[in-house]
Design a protein around this motif. Structure first.
Motif, PDB file in Angstrom:
ATOM      1  N   ALA A   1       0.822  -1.003   0.008  1.00 16.33           N
ATOM      2  CA  ALA A   1       0.077  -0.251   0.146  1.00 16.33           C
ATOM      3  C   ALA A   1       0.890   1.257   0.042  1.00 16.33           C
ATOM      4  N   GLY A   2       2.047   1.248   0.318  1.00 10.47           N
ATOM      5  CA  GLY A   2       2.908   2.461   0.331  1.00 10.47           C
ATOM      6  C   GLY A   2       3.779   2.465  -0.894  1.00 10.47           C
ATOM      7  N   GLY A   3       3.565   1.423  -1.781  1.00  5.62           N
ATOM      8  CA  GLY A   3       4.492   1.657  -3.140  1.00  5.62           C
ATOM      9  C   GLY A   3       5.154   0.273  -3.404  1.00  5.62           C
ATOM     10  N   LEU A   4       6.406   0.328  -4.180  1.00  7.60           N
ATOM     11  CA  LEU A   4       7.196  -0.659  -4.449  1.00  7.60           C
ATOM     12  C   LEU A   4       8.131  -0.864  -3.151  1.00  7.60           C
ATOM     13  N   LEU A   5       8.156  -2.124  -2.494  1.00  3.49           N
ATOM     14  CA  LEU A   5       9.030  -2.248  -1.340  1.00  3.49           C
ATOM     15  C   LEU A   5      10.466  -2.681  -1.754  1.00  3.49           C
ATOM     16  N   LYS A   6      10.382  -3.588  -2.667  1.00  4.23           N
ATOM     17  CA  LYS A   6      11.792  -4.552  -2.819  1.00  4.23           C
ATOM     18  C   LYS A   6      11.397  -5.332  -4.232  1.00  4.23           C
ATOM     19  N   THR A   7      12.584  -5.850  -4.507  1.00  3.89           N
ATOM     20  CA  THR A   7      12.325  -6.849  -5.425  1.00  3.89           C
ATOM     21  C   THR A   7      12.981  -8.519  -4.708  1.00  3.89           C
ATOM     22  N   VAL A   8      11.952  -9.124  -4.833  1.00  4.27           N
ATOM     23  CA  VAL A   8      12.138 -10.751  -4.144  1.00  4.27           C
ATOM     24  C   VAL A   8      13.373 -11.362  -4.911  1.00  4.27           C
ATOM     25  N   SER A   9      13.959 -12.197  -4.105  1.00  2.00           N
ATOM     26  CA  SER A   9      15.213 -13.061  -4.497  1.00  2.00           C
ATOM     27  C   SER A   9      15.130 -14.406  -4.044  1.00  2.00           C
ATOM     28  N   LYS A  10      15.651 -15.410  -4.935  1.00  2.00           N
ATOM     29  CA  LYS A  10      15.746 -16.810  -4.419  1.00  2.00           C
ATOM     30  C   LYS A  10      16.718 -16.980  -3.231  1.00  2.00           C
ATOM     31  N   ASP A  11      17.548 -16.105  -3.427  1.00  2.00           N
ATOM     32  CA  ASP A  11      18.760 -15.877  -2.414  1.00  2.00           C
ATOM     33  C   ASP A  11      18.488 -15.394  -0.979  1.00  2.00           C
TER      34      ASP A  11
ATOM     35  N   ARG B   1      13.860 -14.454   3.578  1.00  4.13           N
ATOM     36  CA  ARG B   1      12.599 -13.787   3.895  1.00  4.13           C
ATOM     37  C   ARG B   1      11.747 -14.116   2.465  1.00  4.13           C
ATOM     38  N   ASP B   2      12.246 -14.322   1.571  1.00  7.24           N
ATOM     39  CA  ASP B   2      11.553 -14.358   0.237  1.00  7.24           C
ATOM     40  C   ASP B   2      11.292 -15.780  -0.175  1.00  7.24           C
ATOM     41  N   THR B   3      11.592 -16.688   0.435  1.00  7.46           N
ATOM     42  CA  THR B   3      11.428 -18.076   0.066  1.00  7.46           C
ATOM     43  C   THR B   3       9.710 -18.483   0.218  1.00  7.46           C
ATOM     44  N   TRP B   4       9.075 -17.651   0.850  1.00  7.13           N
ATOM     45  CA  TRP B   4       7.413 -18.020   0.745  1.00  7.13           C
ATOM     46  C   TRP B   4       6.873 -17.853  -0.728  1.00  7.13           C
ATOM     47  N   PHE B   5       7.523 -16.906  -1.318  1.00  2.00           N
ATOM     48  CA  PHE B   5       6.880 -16.594  -2.656  1.00  2.00           C
ATOM     49  C   PHE B   5       7.230 -17.770  -3.918  1.00  2.00           C
ATOM     50  N   TYR B   6       8.536 -18.230  -3.657  1.00  4.46           N
ATOM     51  CA  TYR B   6       8.852 -19.267  -4.530  1.00  4.46           C
ATOM     52  C   TYR B   6       8.067 -20.581  -4.125  1.00  4.46           C
ATOM     53  N   ARG B   7       7.859 -20.494  -2.793  1.00  4.68           N
ATOM     54  CA  ARG B   7       6.708 -21.886  -2.364  1.00  4.68           C
ATOM     55  C   ARG B   7       5.394 -21.709  -2.788  1.00  4.68           C
ATOM     56  N   VAL B   8       4.885 -20.619  -2.848  1.00  2.54           N
ATOM     57  CA  VAL B   8       3.556 -20.259  -3.430  1.00  2.54           C
ATOM     58  C   VAL B   8       3.619 -20.404  -4.999  1.00  2.54           C
ATOM     59  N   ARG B   9       4.479 -20.138  -5.419  1.00  2.00           N
ATOM     60  CA  ARG B   9       4.544 -20.290  -6.986  1.00  2.00           C
ATOM     61  C   ARG B   9       4.621 -21.774  -7.596  1.00  2.00           C
ATOM     62  N   ASP B  10       5.219 -22.760  -6.431  1.00  2.00           N
ATOM     63  CA  ASP B  10       5.338 -24.183  -6.988  1.00  2.00           C
ATOM     64  C   ASP B  10       4.191 -24.949  -6.194  1.00  2.00           C
ATOM     65  N   MET B  11       3.437 -24.375  -5.462  1.00  2.00           N
ATOM     66  CA  MET B  11       2.230 -25.178  -4.701  1.00  2.00           C
ATOM     67  C   MET B  11       1.115 -25.295  -5.569  1.00  2.00           C
ATOM     68  N   GLN B  12       0.408 -26.512  -5.193  1.00  2.00           N
ATOM     69  CA  GLN B  12      -0.906 -26.773  -5.998  1.00  2.00           C
ATOM     70  C   GLN B  12      -1.912 -26.102  -5.266  1.00  2.00           C
ATOM     71  N   PRO B  13      -2.396 -25.934  -3.903  1.00  2.00           N
ATOM     72  CA  PRO B  13      -3.382 -25.288  -3.645  1.00  2.00           C
ATOM     73  C   PRO B  13      -3.646 -23.807  -4.004  1.00  2.00           C
ATOM     74  N   GLU B  14      -4.575 -23.024  -4.002  1.00  2.00           N
ATOM     75  CA  GLU B  14      -4.632 -21.766  -4.266  1.00  2.00           C
ATOM     76  C   GLU B  14      -4.086 -20.774  -3.628  1.00  2.00           C
ATOM     77  N   TYR B  15      -3.921 -21.112  -2.261  1.00  2.00           N
ATOM     78  CA  TYR B  15      -3.618 -20.218  -1.147  1.00  2.00           C
ATOM     79  C   TYR B  15      -3.010 -20.802   0.050  1.00  2.00           C
ATOM     80  N   GLU B  16      -2.510 -20.177   0.683  1.00  2.00           N
ATOM     81  CA  GLU B  16      -1.712 -20.843   2.078  1.00  2.00           C
ATOM     82  C   GLU B  16      -1.617 -19.958   3.035  1.00  2.00           C
ATOM     83  N   THR B  17      -1.839 -20.215   4.165  1.00  2.00           N
ATOM     84  CA  THR B  17      -1.731 -19.171   5.424  1.00  2.00           C
ATOM     85  C   THR B  17      -0.580 -19.440   6.090  1.00  2.00           C
ATOM     86  N   ASN B  18       0.388 -18.297   6.219  1.00  2.00           N
ATOM     87  CA  ASN B  18       1.626 -18.439   6.770  1.00  2.00           C
ATOM     88  C   ASN B  18       1.762 -17.099   7.775  1.00  2.00           C
TER      89      ASN B  18
END
Length: 492
Positions: free
Chosen positions: A120-130, A133-150
């Motif tokens: 809501a405040g704008g562009l925060l950062k660019t995520v990276s596999k390395d 803190r960003d591992t959640w995004f790549y986990r969501v990208r590869d998962m089968q369910p539509e969503y997760e609670t984390n």
């Protein structure tokens, strides 16, 4: 001794029956009441509370899931990513409106194409596999369910612990193009759980599908880790993790308390909702009543036993009185007198004190009955008994020896004193008005007096008194004859 034994045997059995009856009633009542409370909690209160909490969760916790789902299917958001993310102000305004409208702590979008993290405040950062803190995004990208609670830290909100709803965003061909969603602070959720606990008076917490505790209220923050290691809960941990969306009613013991639990799997969160109730407080009033009933029953038992003992003693005394008393005159009867006489003999010999007896008979008493009836005869017997009682000392014993015969036993009384007392009785009876017709016979008595000789048999003692009595009758009646141990007699 036998009466004493029978009496206390009766009281013993009565005590056993009373105590057994009271205990059976009290314990049965306690068990029924306790089971009723438990059944009410298991079948009604706990399931109803679980349903109410589940409804509240749908409003307070599942609502962000629905918001994230709406965001992921919003054509504006998908089109904005597809056309190249050219105007950041558009997505920033969109995320801010979502956050403000639904009162979430954060709203976000991460693009698969640019790896940019928008909030809501704008562009925060660019995520990276390395970046850990960003591992959640790549986990969501590869998962089968539509969503997760984390549960994770939120960089956009000073690293506050936040519950994120991470929802996959797909293009119109079903290809993954990003992740979006909203977040609620963990403090907000624990406050919600605390409000549930205060409102419903239950322990409420969540575990994930593996049984790891994920969320509790602030009052239960010391509970953490897998439920398989929690005291008491470990015994039912496998029964909890059954993925059943219907409430499962369970029970365990902890520190002597009985804990009832309702377990429910929530597919939207992939978590289990656990609602516990300690029924100790509910049972405690029943336990207090149980103790009070025990005390009341004990007091009642003691009172009943005391009243029974009083009644038995009174009844026994009454029986003894009836058994030892002449019903017409109220004097001791012959059977009772024999017991008293034996004691008097022992006392006389032990203390070497004189013991005398006066045996007397109403002269021509048969004529009274024949001429005036037995009722008149009974009244005369009663009057003579009263005259004799008034003439002797309180320590002297007066008994009805036979039909119209009376015997007076004089303790610590020598022969001369007994003779004087016999003369007094004769005189009082001879001078008494028995209210008979003028033509009736003038009533008199004949008396024989004897003093007990040391080691004399009671047959010999009373035999001498009886001989003296008949001598008085043979010598003209209305007189006193004395019998001495030397077998000499003197007319008085």
């Amino acid at each position: 001794m036998r009466l004493f034994s029978e009496k206390y045997r009766l009281l013993t059995w009565l005590s056993i029956l009373l105590i057994g009856g009271f205990l059976t009633t009290i314990v049965t009542s306690y068990i029924v009441s306790r089971n009723a409370i438990r059944q009410n909690v298991v079948e009604q209160a706990l399931p109803l509370t679980s349903d109410n909490i589940y409804s509240e969760i749908q409003k307070d916790i599942l609502r962000p899931i629905f918001i994230s789902s709406l965001m992921a299917s919003d054509t504006f958001l998908r089109d904005w990513i597809i056309v190249g993310e050219t105007d950041i102000t558009q997505i920033t305004r969109y995320l801010k409106e979502v956050k403000d409208k639904y009162n979430t702590i954060t709203s976000f979008l991460v693009s698969e194409n640019t790896q940019h993290y928008y909030h809501a405040g704008g562009l925060l950062k660019t995520v990276s596999k390395d970046e850990p803190r960003d591992t959640w995004f790549y986990r969501v990208r590869d998962m089968q369910p539509e969503y997760e609670t984390n549960v994770d830290i939120d960089m956009a909100n000073r690293d506050a612990m936040t519950i994120f709803i991470n929802h996959r965003v797909l293009d119109y061909d079903g290809n993954f193009i990003g992740a979006t969603g909203v977040g609620l602070t963990l403090d907000t959720m624990t406050d919600i759980l605390d409000s549930y606990q205060k409102r419903f008076h239950r322990n409420i917490y969540f575990t994930d599908a593996k049984g790891e505790i994920k969320m509790t209220g602030k009052s239960m923050q010391d509970i953490h880790g897998p439920i398989a290691k929690l005291p008491g809960v470990s015994a039912i941990a496998k029964d909890i993790l059954n993925r059943d969306v219907r409430p499962t009613q369970l029970e365990y013991q902890h520190n002597g308390a009985t804990i009832l639990m309702s377990s429910r799997f929530i597919p939207e969160l992939d978590w289990y909702l656990l609602v516990e109730q300690d029924i100790t407080d509910d049972v405690r009033p029943i336990e207090r009543v149980f103790v009070i009933n025990i005390i009341v029953s004990a007091v009642a038992t003691l009172l009943i036993l005391a009243l029974t003992l009083f009644a038995v003693n009174r009844y026994q005394r009454r029986l003894e009185q009836i058994a030892g008393t002449d019903t017409l005159t109220g004097l001791l009867n012959r059977q009772a007198f024999e017991i008293v006489f034996q004691q008097a003999i022992l006392d006389s010999e032990r203390r070497r004190i004189p013991l005398s007896a006066i045996l007397f008979d109403i002269d021509f008493f048969k004529m009274v009955n024949d001429n005036h009836g037995h009722l008149a005869g009974d009244r005369i017997l009663q009057s003579i008994a009263a005259i004799t009682k008034n003439a002797v000392r309180e320590s002297d014993i007066v008994t009805r020896w036979g039909g119209e015969e009376f015997l007076v036993l004089l303790k610590d009384c020598p022969l001369e004193q007994a003779t004087a007392l016999a003369e007094k009785i004769r005189s009082m009876i001879a001078g008494h008005d028995f209210e008979l017709p003028a033509s009736a016979l003038h009533l008199t008595v004949s008396l024989g007096v004897a003093e007990y000789a040391y080691r004399e048999t009671w047959l010999s003692f009373f035999g001498r008194a009886d001989t003296a009595l008949y001598q008085a009758k043979s010598e003209g009646r209305n007189r006193v004859i004395v019998s001495r141990p030397e077998a000499t007699t003197d007319a008085q």
